[in-house]
Write a protein that holds these residues in place. Structure first.
Motif, PDB file in Angstrom:
ATOM      1  N   MET A   1       0.841  -1.188   0.000  1.00  0.00           N
ATOM      2  CA  MET A   1       0.000   0.000   0.000  1.00  0.00           C
ATOM      3  C   MET A   1       0.884   1.248   0.000  1.00  0.00           C
ATOM      4  N   ARG A   2       0.533   2.204  -0.818  1.00  0.00           N
ATOM      5  CA  ARG A   2       1.269   3.473  -0.874  1.00  0.00           C
ATOM      6  C   ARG A   2       0.351   4.623  -0.496  1.00  0.00           C
ATOM      7  N   LYS A   3       0.948   5.679   0.040  1.00  0.00           N
ATOM      8  CA  LYS A   3       0.208   6.888   0.383  1.00  0.00           C
ATOM      9  C   LYS A   3       0.529   7.956  -0.643  1.00  0.00           C
ATOM     10  N   ALA A   4      -0.491   8.674  -1.086  1.00  0.00           N
ATOM     11  CA  ALA A   4      -0.272   9.748  -2.047  1.00  0.00           C
ATOM     12  C   ALA A   4      -0.863  11.045  -1.526  1.00  0.00           C
ATOM     13  N   VAL A   5      -0.153  12.142  -1.795  1.00  0.00           N
ATOM     14  CA  VAL A   5      -0.680  13.479  -1.566  1.00  0.00           C
ATOM     15  C   VAL A   5      -0.639  14.160  -2.924  1.00  0.00           C
ATOM     16  N   ILE A   6      -1.808  14.551  -3.409  1.00  0.00           N
ATOM     17  CA  ILE A   6      -1.926  15.129  -4.735  1.00  0.00           C
ATOM     18  C   ILE A   6      -2.319  16.595  -4.588  1.00  0.00           C
ATOM     19  N   GLN A   7      -1.463  17.480  -5.084  1.00  0.00           N
ATOM     20  CA  GLN A   7      -1.718  18.925  -5.019  1.00  0.00           C
ATOM     21  C   GLN A   7      -2.494  19.339  -6.261  1.00  0.00           C
ATOM     22  N   LEU A   8      -3.637  20.001  -6.039  1.00  0.00           N
ATOM     23  CA  LEU A   8      -4.478  20.455  -7.140  1.00  0.00           C
ATOM     24  C   LEU A   8      -4.418  21.969  -7.261  1.00  0.00           C
ATOM     25  N   GLU A   9      -4.940  22.479  -8.384  1.00  0.00           N
ATOM     26  CA  GLU A   9      -5.142  23.918  -8.475  1.00  0.00           C
ATOM     27  C   GLU A   9      -6.192  24.279  -7.420  1.00  0.00           C
ATOM     28  N   THR A  10      -6.257  25.547  -7.038  1.00  0.00           N
ATOM     29  CA  THR A  10      -7.160  25.978  -5.968  1.00  0.00           C
ATOM     30  C   THR A  10      -8.594  25.548  -6.250  1.00  0.00           C
ATOM     31  N   LEU A  11      -9.215  24.902  -5.260  1.00  0.00           N
ATOM     32  CA  LEU A  11     -10.603  24.474  -5.385  1.00  0.00           C
ATOM     33  C   LEU A  11     -11.498  25.668  -5.066  1.00  0.00           C
TER      34      LEU A  11
ATOM     35  N   LYS B   1      -9.222  11.478   1.447  1.00  0.00           N
ATOM     36  CA  LYS B   1      -9.586  12.772   2.037  1.00  0.00           C
ATOM     37  C   LYS B   1      -9.320  13.841   0.987  1.00  0.00           C
ATOM     38  N   VAL B   2     -10.342  14.668   0.726  1.00  0.00           N
ATOM     39  CA  VAL B   2     -10.167  15.823  -0.146  1.00  0.00           C
ATOM     40  C   VAL B   2     -10.147  17.039   0.773  1.00  0.00           C
ATOM     41  N   LEU B   3      -9.011  17.741   0.794  1.00  0.00           N
ATOM     42  CA  LEU B   3      -8.834  18.890   1.684  1.00  0.00           C
ATOM     43  C   LEU B   3      -9.116  20.164   0.896  1.00  0.00           C
ATOM     44  N   PHE B   4     -10.287  20.747   1.154  1.00  0.00           N
ATOM     45  CA  PHE B   4     -10.742  21.907   0.370  1.00  0.00           C
ATOM     46  C   PHE B   4      -9.800  23.099   0.515  1.00  0.00           C
ATOM     47  N   ASN B   5      -9.503  23.510   1.733  1.00  0.00           N
ATOM     48  CA  ASN B   5      -8.682  24.709   1.956  1.00  0.00           C
ATOM     49  C   ASN B   5      -7.263  24.559   1.425  1.00  0.00           C
ATOM     50  N   ALA B   6      -6.719  23.355   1.504  1.00  0.00           N
ATOM     51  CA  ALA B   6      -5.347  23.106   1.035  1.00  0.00           C
ATOM     52  C   ALA B   6      -5.304  22.698  -0.448  1.00  0.00           C
ATOM     53  N   SER B   7      -6.468  22.435  -1.040  1.00  0.00           N
ATOM     54  CA  SER B   7      -6.558  21.946  -2.427  1.00  0.00           C
ATOM     55  C   SER B   7      -5.686  20.713  -2.628  1.00  0.00           C
ATOM     56  N   LYS B   8      -5.852  19.745  -1.716  1.00  0.00           N
ATOM     57  CA  LYS B   8      -5.078  18.506  -1.787  1.00  0.00           C
ATOM     58  C   LYS B   8      -5.999  17.300  -1.677  1.00  0.00           C
ATOM     59  N   VAL B   9      -5.528  16.204  -2.232  1.00  0.00           N
ATOM     60  CA  VAL B   9      -6.190  14.918  -2.078  1.00  0.00           C
ATOM     61  C   VAL B   9      -5.184  13.998  -1.410  1.00  0.00           C
ATOM     62  N   LYS B  10      -5.602  13.344  -0.318  1.00  0.00           N
ATOM     63  CA  LYS B  10      -4.768  12.342   0.335  1.00  0.00           C
ATOM     64  C   LYS B  10      -5.467  11.001   0.183  1.00  0.00           C
TER      65      LYS B  10
ATOM     66  N   ASP C   1      -9.832  14.108 -15.445  1.00  0.00           N
ATOM     67  CA  ASP C   1     -10.971  13.807 -16.316  1.00  0.00           C
ATOM     68  C   ASP C   1     -12.256  14.492 -15.855  1.00  0.00           C
ATOM     69  N   VAL C   2     -12.355  14.839 -14.563  1.00  0.00           N
ATOM     70  CA  VAL C   2     -13.540  15.570 -14.082  1.00  0.00           C
ATOM     71  C   VAL C   2     -13.274  17.073 -14.019  1.00  0.00           C
ATOM     72  N   GLY C   3     -12.117  17.501 -14.564  1.00  0.00           N
ATOM     73  CA  GLY C   3     -11.883  18.920 -14.751  1.00  0.00           C
ATOM     74  C   GLY C   3     -11.027  19.640 -13.725  1.00  0.00           C
ATOM     75  N   TYR C   4     -10.202  18.903 -12.971  1.00  0.00           N
ATOM     76  CA  TYR C   4      -9.372  19.541 -11.948  1.00  0.00           C
ATOM     77  C   TYR C   4      -7.895  19.237 -12.205  1.00  0.00           C
ATOM     78  N   PRO C   5      -7.145  20.222 -12.707  1.00  0.00           N
ATOM     79  CA  PRO C   5      -5.734  19.991 -13.020  1.00  0.00           C
ATOM     80  C   PRO C   5      -4.901  19.634 -11.785  1.00  0.00           C
ATOM     81  N   VAL C   6      -4.044  18.650 -11.953  1.00  0.00           N
ATOM     82  CA  VAL C   6      -3.121  18.215 -10.900  1.00  0.00           C
ATOM     83  C   VAL C   6      -1.819  18.987 -11.079  1.00  0.00           C
TER      84      VAL C   6
END
Length: 77
Positions: A1-11, A36-45, A64-69
């Motif tokens: 199992m791996r953990k990922a933190v994905i930084q998105l453009e501002t939500l 976990k989708v972190l709205f204020n940080a614009s991150k997905v964990k 694919d749903v319109g949110y650049p990584v």
């Protein structure tokens, strides 16, 4: 199992979180309970099974749903 933190453009809206969450949950190999989708940080964990999927598959589902990584960090659990 791996953990990922994905930084998105501002939500911009809380409904963005739901769209991203649904997209990532639809990817085979994602550990549903870890997402976990972190709205204020614009991150997905999320934790995922690296033998089933790659981080690129999760990034593509989000894009694919319109949110650049912007970037992703992956580490072993």
């Amino acid at each position: 199992m791996r953990k990922a933190v994905i930084q998105l453009e501002t939500l911009s809206c809380p409904s963005c979180m739901q769209k991203i969450e649904n997209a990532v949950k639809g990817v085979n190999g994602v550990h549903q309970g870890s997402l976990k989708v972190l709205f204020n940080a614009s991150k997905v964990k999320v934790d995922f099974d690296s033998e089933t999927i790659a981080i690129n598959d999760i990034e593509k589902a989000i894009e694919d749903v319109g949110y650049p990584v912007i970037k992703s960090k992956v580490k072993l659990d």
